[in-house]
Design a protein around this motif. Structure first.
Motif, PDB file in Angstrom:
ATOM      1  N   GLY A   1      -6.198  -3.431   0.659  1.00  0.00           N
ATOM      2  CA  GLY A   1      -7.403  -3.503  -0.162  1.00  0.00           C
ATOM      3  C   GLY A   1      -7.753  -4.918  -0.541  1.00  0.00           C
ATOM      4  O   GLY A   1      -8.930  -5.289  -0.609  1.00  0.00           O
TER       5      GLY A   1
ATOM      6  N   PRO B   1      -2.414   9.750   0.036  1.00  0.00           N
ATOM      7  CA  PRO B   1      -3.687   9.143   0.472  1.00  0.00           C
ATOM      8  C   PRO B   1      -4.640   8.827  -0.671  1.00  0.00           C
ATOM      9  O   PRO B   1      -5.302   7.783  -0.660  1.00  0.00           O
ATOM     10  CB  PRO B   1      -4.275  10.218   1.400  1.00  0.00           C
ATOM     11  CG  PRO B   1      -3.121  11.012   1.853  1.00  0.00           C
ATOM     12  CD  PRO B   1      -2.153  11.019   0.709  1.00  0.00           C
ATOM     13  N   SER B   2      -4.703   9.701  -1.682  1.00  0.00           N
ATOM     14  CA  SER B   2      -5.591   9.435  -2.818  1.00  0.00           C
ATOM     15  C   SER B   2      -5.161   8.174  -3.559  1.00  0.00           C
ATOM     16  O   SER B   2      -6.002   7.360  -3.967  1.00  0.00           O
ATOM     17  CB  SER B   2      -5.586  10.632  -3.766  1.00  0.00           C
ATOM     18  OG  SER B   2      -6.057  11.797  -3.117  1.00  0.00           O
TER      19      SER B   2
ATOM     20  N   MET C   1      -6.063   5.110  -1.410  1.00  0.00           N
ATOM     21  CA  MET C   1      -7.499   4.840  -1.494  1.00  0.00           C
ATOM     22  C   MET C   1      -7.869   4.276  -2.867  1.00  0.00           C
ATOM     23  O   MET C   1      -8.726   3.393  -2.979  1.00  0.00           O
ATOM     24  CB  MET C   1      -8.278   6.116  -1.220  1.00  0.00           C
ATOM     25  CG  MET C   1      -8.139   6.644   0.197  1.00  0.00           C
ATOM     26  SD  MET C   1      -8.876   5.557   1.429  1.00  0.00           S
ATOM     27  CE  MET C   1     -10.611   5.768   1.060  1.00  0.00           C
TER      28      MET C   1
ATOM     29  N   ILE D   1      -6.081   1.865   6.522  1.00  0.00           N
ATOM     30  CA  ILE D   1      -6.157   2.762   5.363  1.00  0.00           C
ATOM     31  C   ILE D   1      -6.559   4.169   5.797  1.00  0.00           C
ATOM     32  O   ILE D   1      -5.975   5.170   5.356  1.00  0.00           O
ATOM     33  CB  ILE D   1      -7.140   2.203   4.323  1.00  0.00           C
ATOM     34  CG1 ILE D   1      -6.587   0.911   3.705  1.00  0.00           C
ATOM     35  CG2 ILE D   1      -7.409   3.219   3.226  1.00  0.00           C
ATOM     36  CD1 ILE D   1      -7.572   0.179   2.820  1.00  0.00           C
ATOM     37  N   CYS D   2      -7.545   4.258   6.683  1.00  0.00           N
ATOM     38  CA  CYS D   2      -7.995   5.573   7.158  1.00  0.00           C
ATOM     39  C   CYS D   2      -6.895   6.296   7.940  1.00  0.00           C
ATOM     40  O   CYS D   2      -6.647   7.491   7.722  1.00  0.00           O
ATOM     41  CB  CYS D   2      -9.239   5.410   8.034  1.00  0.00           C
ATOM     42  SG  CYS D   2     -10.718   4.870   7.146  1.00  0.00           S
TER      43      CYS D   2
ATOM     44  N   GLY E   1       1.100   3.897  -3.073  1.00  0.00           N
ATOM     45  CA  GLY E   1       0.709   5.269  -2.763  1.00  0.00           C
ATOM     46  C   GLY E   1       1.816   6.264  -3.059  1.00  0.00           C
ATOM     47  O   GLY E   1       1.584   7.285  -3.736  1.00  0.00           O
TER      48      GLY E   1
ATOM     49  N   ALA F   1      -6.813   0.665  -2.905  1.00  0.00           N
ATOM     50  CA  ALA F   1      -7.738  -0.118  -2.086  1.00  0.00           C
ATOM     51  C   ALA F   1      -9.056  -0.349  -2.819  1.00  0.00           C
ATOM     52  O   ALA F   1      -9.639  -1.434  -2.750  1.00  0.00           O
ATOM     53  CB  ALA F   1      -7.980   0.587  -0.754  1.00  0.00           C
ATOM     54  N   GLY F   2      -9.523   0.681  -3.529  1.00  0.00           N
ATOM     55  CA  GLY F   2     -10.770   0.525  -4.285  1.00  0.00           C
ATOM     56  C   GLY F   2     -10.636  -0.486  -5.406  1.00  0.00           C
ATOM     57  O   GLY F   2     -11.515  -1.335  -5.600  1.00  0.00           O
TER      58      GLY F   2
ATOM     59  N   SER G   1      -4.044   7.386   5.567  1.00  0.00           N
ATOM     60  CA  SER G   1      -4.461   8.542   4.776  1.00  0.00           C
ATOM     61  C   SER G   1      -4.511   9.801   5.633  1.00  0.00           C
ATOM     62  O   SER G   1      -4.060  10.879   5.214  1.00  0.00           O
ATOM     63  CB  SER G   1      -5.833   8.274   4.145  1.00  0.00           C
ATOM     64  OG  SER G   1      -5.797   7.136   3.309  1.00  0.00           O
TER      65      SER G   1
ATOM     66  N   GLY H   1      -9.460  -1.570   7.095  1.00  0.00           N
ATOM     67  CA  GLY H   1     -10.174  -0.308   6.936  1.00  0.00           C
ATOM     68  C   GLY H   1      -9.613   0.793   7.819  1.00  0.00           C
ATOM     69  O   GLY H   1      -9.388   1.929   7.370  1.00  0.00           O
TER      70      GLY H   1
ATOM     71  N   SER I   1       0.824  -1.204   0.000  1.00  0.00           N
ATOM     72  CA  SER I   1       0.000   0.000   0.000  1.00  0.00           C
ATOM     73  C   SER I   1       0.862   1.260   0.000  1.00  0.00           C
ATOM     74  O   SER I   1       0.583   2.220  -0.730  1.00  0.00           O
ATOM     75  CB  SER I   1      -0.926  -0.014   1.226  1.00  0.00           C
ATOM     76  OG  SER I   1      -1.816  -1.113   1.170  1.00  0.00           O
TER      77      SER I   1
END
Length: 389
Positions: free
Chosen positions: A336, A313-314, A317, A363-364, A190, A320-321, A367, A360, A186
């Motif tokens: 993710g 962070p974008s 995310m 990731i939060c 990122g 992860a999406g 970010s 979850g 991740s």
């Protein structure tokens, strides 16, 4: 206080990202316990136990039936009429005996018994749909496994319904080890995607802001078009077309994340272009390439650094999406991907919150850490914001 907390969280994530795969207690692909085993601190269900013995073993099941029972090793038959492995259960004054393995020859046998196998259930006269562990093991009972008619060296595993700091997934893999290993993926995606998109944004922003004219108009209209396109459907299409590897994901997310940096750099370069020192360099005969590479870009370093930190962070995310929707390489371990596997293989049905919450929250928090770091850098670079942080 905020600064110290930011430094601590930032350092923690970087440490886990760099060394997480080395300090993980288990391989993220190794089955270590029963599927959907809860964390060891979450309940009083049975835990993992391993026994090595030769011919006899006495033990108890204070926590109730394990999720998985397995017995493997070697058995050397000594009597002509064969040998067998017997499990004796004593509970409330009642004694029951179960033959786990039996042979009529006098050879050396490899023992590999698993209570989930149909052959093992048939040995106990159970139906294929029955649960052998619940039939054999009861809470508070005393047990003895002994070898009759031979010599054996055996290992017995009772894989319980709770394991490790964060439990296990649908394959019985340690979630804590997966989380530590997935941090590297991740963070790499990122940071790499943020760097590539920022480089693209700086190049396009410098060209548009310094030269202006029709080139500026065309590049900014391209930015407007790309910013108006819904990103996720395009990412899904490109991921399906180009592949699901890490480099493909980094490239796909980069080409849709440079527009904001380009517009910011363009506005700043336009203001620099009209400054006296730039005009002095032009009057002395300095080329546009020299002015941009040696002076203009250096002036934009603070903006570039802040945009990289805010862009991480974008990208995380976005990865992860894509992973949650199944558009990443299944061989790649990331946070993710943990959410995707949890959604696809029944974590909601089993109420396995220990699979859903950790990725979850990670990731939060990651970010939030980078967003806060970006705000902190922006505050340091702009004295007008110093009192607001």
């Amino acid at each position: 206080m905020k600064k110290n907390l930011l430094i601590f969280s930032f350092s923690l994530f970087l440490f886990v990202g760099i060394f997480g795969s080395w300090i993980a207690p288990y391989s993220p692909r190794m089955t270590v316990a029963a599927p959907f085993a809860s964390p060891i601190w979450s309940s009083f269900l049975s835990k993992n136990e391993t026994y090595n013995f030769d011919n006899a073993l006495t033990f108890e099941t204070a926590d109730g039936a394990p999720a998985i029972f397995s017995l493997f090793g070697t058995l050397e038959v000594e009597q002509k009429d064969g040998a067998k492995i017997v499990l004796t259960r004593e509970l409330e004054g009642k004694t029951d005996k179960f033959i786990l393995f039996e042979t009529k020859d006098n050879n050396v046998h490899g023992i590999d018994l698993d209570a989930r196998d149909i052959s093992f259930k048939q040995q106990l006269s159970l139906a294929p749909t029955d649960t052998a562990t619940e039939f054999l093991f009861q809470k508070g009972a005393k047990y003895k496994i002994e070898v009759l008619g031979g010599k054996a060296h055996l290992e017995m595993q009772l894989l319980g319904k709770r394991f490790g700091f964060l439990g296990t997934d649908h394959k019985g893999r340690d979630i804590f080890s997966i989380m530590l290993t997935g941090a590297k993926t991740s963070l790499f995606i990122g940071i790499s995607a943020a760097l590539v998109s920022c480089i693209l944004g700086v190049i396009i922003g410098c060209i548009a802001g310094f030269f202006g004219g029709i080139l500026d108009t065309l590049l900014m209209r391209l930015c407007d078009i790309l910013m108006s396109i819904p990103t996720l459907p395009i990412l899904l299409i490109l991921a399906a077309f180009w592949g699901k590897g890490i480099l493909q994901i980094v490239f796909i997310m980069s080409i849709f994340a440079w527009m904001g940096t380009a517009r910011t750099i363009r506005a700043y370069v336009k203001s620099l272009r009209e400054s006296a020192w730039v005009q002095s360099l032009q009057a002395m005969g300095a080329s546009n390439k020299y002015i941009i590479s040696r002076h203009i870009i250096r002036e934009t370093y603070p903006i570039i650094l802040a945009n990289i930190v805010i862009g991480v962070p974008s990208a995380i995310m976005g990865e992860a999406g894509l992973s949650f929707l199944g558009m990443s390489d299944p061989r790649i371990i990331s946070w993710g991907r943990v959410l995707h596997d949890a959604h696809s293989f029944g974590a909601f049905t089993h109420l396995a919150w220990w699979i859903l919450l950790p990725p979850g929250l990670a990731i939060c928090l990651l970010s939030l850490t980078f967003i806060t770091a970006g705000r902190f850098m922006e505050e340091k670079l702009d004295h007008r914001l110093q009192d607001k942080f």
